[in-house]
Design a protein around this motif. Structure first.
Motif, PDB file in Angstrom:
ATOM      1  N   UNK A  69       0.875  -1.180   0.000  1.00 38.48           N
ATOM      2  CA  UNK A  69       0.000   0.000   0.000  1.00 38.48           C
ATOM      3  C   UNK A  69       0.908   1.224   0.000  1.00 38.48           C
ATOM      4  N   UNK A  70       1.265   1.646  -1.212  1.00 34.51           N
ATOM      5  CA  UNK A  70       2.227   2.745  -1.406  1.00 34.51           C
ATOM      6  C   UNK A  70       1.887   3.491  -2.683  1.00 34.51           C
ATOM      7  N   UNK A  71       1.957   4.819  -2.629  1.00 30.86           N
ATOM      8  CA  UNK A  71       1.773   5.653  -3.821  1.00 30.86           C
ATOM      9  C   UNK A  71       2.843   6.742  -3.819  1.00 30.86           C
ATOM     10  N   UNK A  72       3.119   7.296  -4.984  1.00 31.89           N
ATOM     11  CA  UNK A  72       4.133   8.361  -5.030  1.00 31.89           C
ATOM     12  C   UNK A  72       3.824   9.369  -6.124  1.00 31.89           C
ATOM     13  N   UNK A  73       4.603  10.436  -6.128  1.00 30.13           N
ATOM     14  CA  UNK A  73       4.532  11.458  -7.165  1.00 30.13           C
ATOM     15  C   UNK A  73       5.943  11.819  -7.585  1.00 30.13           C
ATOM     16  N   UNK A  74       6.068  12.549  -8.667  1.00 33.26           N
ATOM     17  CA  UNK A  74       7.381  13.021  -9.116  1.00 33.26           C
ATOM     18  C   UNK A  74       7.194  14.357  -9.795  1.00 33.26           C
ATOM     19  N   UNK A  75       7.909  15.376  -9.315  1.00 29.01           N
ATOM     20  CA  UNK A  75       7.872  16.698  -9.971  1.00 29.01           C
ATOM     21  C   UNK A  75       9.203  17.390  -9.737  1.00 29.01           C
ATOM     22  N   UNK A  76       9.412  18.501 -10.453  1.00 26.69           N
ATOM     23  CA  UNK A  76      10.712  19.162 -10.376  1.00 26.69           C
ATOM     24  C   UNK A  76      10.582  20.618  -9.941  1.00 26.69           C
ATOM     25  N   UNK A  77      11.605  21.092  -9.226  1.00 23.46           N
ATOM     26  CA  UNK A  77      11.727  22.524  -8.912  1.00 23.46           C
ATOM     27  C   UNK A  77      12.849  23.081  -9.777  1.00 23.46           C
TER      28      UNK A  77
END
Ligand SMILES: *Cc1c(COP(=O)(O)O)cnc(C)c1O
Length: 358
Positions: A69-77
């Motif tokens: 039970x794991x979720x994630x995101x990915x974005x950049x600064x």
């Protein structure tokens, strides 16, 4: 929500950090701090902290370790020329995290808290946002089930975390075309978790990815699970097909494809270029026929990590075919420049996609 602040007692020295930023690679170096926020049924989200990045304690029975039970995101600064730090459409990542949470029976994180977590981390780790051309700070928000319980039901305790690490220019001198391998394995079936950004999808993609690498390809291509005919996406990137009559096709979001934010942005930018963008099913046989007849000019793959990447060659058990000249196509390069120009603050942000954060 108030964040408790614990400053790292011994952060990485300036000289060492500068050396890392000069050649960051991807996913191996991390900033000094991290964010964590706890969730329980009774208290909801609480105990928000920004503190030293360090190992976390988990009970060996924590649900995430057993039932994923794991979720994630990915974005950049991105660091803009004037020194300010900006994000690209972070509310979309916040919304998508909650859609993934819904599918994995996990609690929603308020969108404002998602953005605030990023703001808090950037505030303490600002020096880690690279200024080199094409470089950025990759942000990895994720949520795990921490309740110690082996029964099969949604957990009653969760932890949201945010870590970050510098990412270099993926392609130093323009994007080279990638070669992709058509997998016999499938990534997502109707009714499954294909549209959720969860670790489990990636775990299932590792054998096909290893197979693609072993055969000398850069990426794996997944077809639909029912007919094994319709092109869906790559391991972690969405696809666009560019034709000689001004038409552009991308597979529709039917629940088995990850709804990329780069994908959504490209649909809009390509339409503004006057192209006829359609979200339509596209078969592997048609792809081959269109590449061979020359009707298909370009194929591009897109996602936060590699931005926009040309696909040059497609191979499977029954042979391979080349797209265009096998190198980067004109529209792929042009739209990549437009998108990265907006992200880096070099082109007008007419869609209000850019959020200044520090
Ligand atoms: C994250 C991801 C993408 C790309 O999404 P972006 O929001 O554009 O970064 C595409 N496919 C999969 C499977 C993904 O996990």
């Amino acid at each position: 929500m108030e964040f408790q602040h614990i400053t790292h007692p011994s952060p990485i020295a300036d000289a060492e950090r500068e050396a890392i930023l000069a050649n960051p690679g991807f996913g191996t170096h991390f900033t000094d701090h991290m964010v964590s926020i706890e969730w329980t049924e009774n208290a909801g989200w609480h105990d928000a902290k920004v503190g030293p990045r360090q190992p976390i304690q988990l009970d060996p029975a924590a649900a995430v370790l057993h039932y994923a039970q794991e979720i994630f995101e990915g974005l950049k600064a991105y660091r803009h020329a004037d020194g300010t730090i900006a994000l690209f459409r972070p509310e979309e990542n916040a919304k998508r995290l909650n859609k993934s949470a819904d599918r994995l029976a996990m609690p929603n994180l308020p969108e404002g808290l998602f953005i605030e977590a990023i703001r808090q981390l950037i505030a303490v780790d600002k020096a880690w946002v690279p200024s080199a051309e094409g470089a950025s700070l990759y942000l990895r928000p994720f949520m795990i089930a921490t309740e110690a319980f082996l029964g099969v039901r949604p957990a009653k305790r969760y932890k949201f975390m945010l870590i970050a690490g510098p990412a270099g220019n993926y392609f130093k001198s323009g994007a080279p075309a990638v070669s992709i391998w058509i997998s016999d394995y499938t990534r997502a079936a109707p009714g499954g978790t294909g549209a959720a950004k969860c670790g489990g999808n990636y775990a299932a993609s590792l054998v096909p990815t290893r197979e693609a690498f072993a055969r000398g390809h850069d990426q794996v291509l997944f077809l639909d699970a029912v007919e094994h005919k319709w092109v869906e996406e790559l391991g972690g990137m969405n696809l666009f097909f560019v034709f000689d009559d001004g038409k552009v096709v991308t597979p529709p979001l039917t629940g088995t494809i990850l709804p990329g934010i780069t994908r959504a942005s490209l649909i809009q930018l390509l339409r503004e270029e006057g192209l006829d963008v359609r979200e339509e099913p596209y078969s592997i046989d048609q792809w081959r026929a269109d590449a061979e007849s020359g009707h298909l000019l370009e194929t591009m793959a897109c996602g936060t990590a590699a931005v926009v990447t040309p696909v040059g060659k497609v191979a499977g058990e029954d042979g391979e075919f080349t797209i265009g000249s096998g190198g980067p196509g004109q529209l792929t390069s042009k739209i990549r420049e437009r998108l990265t120009g907006i992200q880096r603050g070099e082109l007008a942000d007419t869609h209000s996609w850019v959020m200044t954060i520090g």
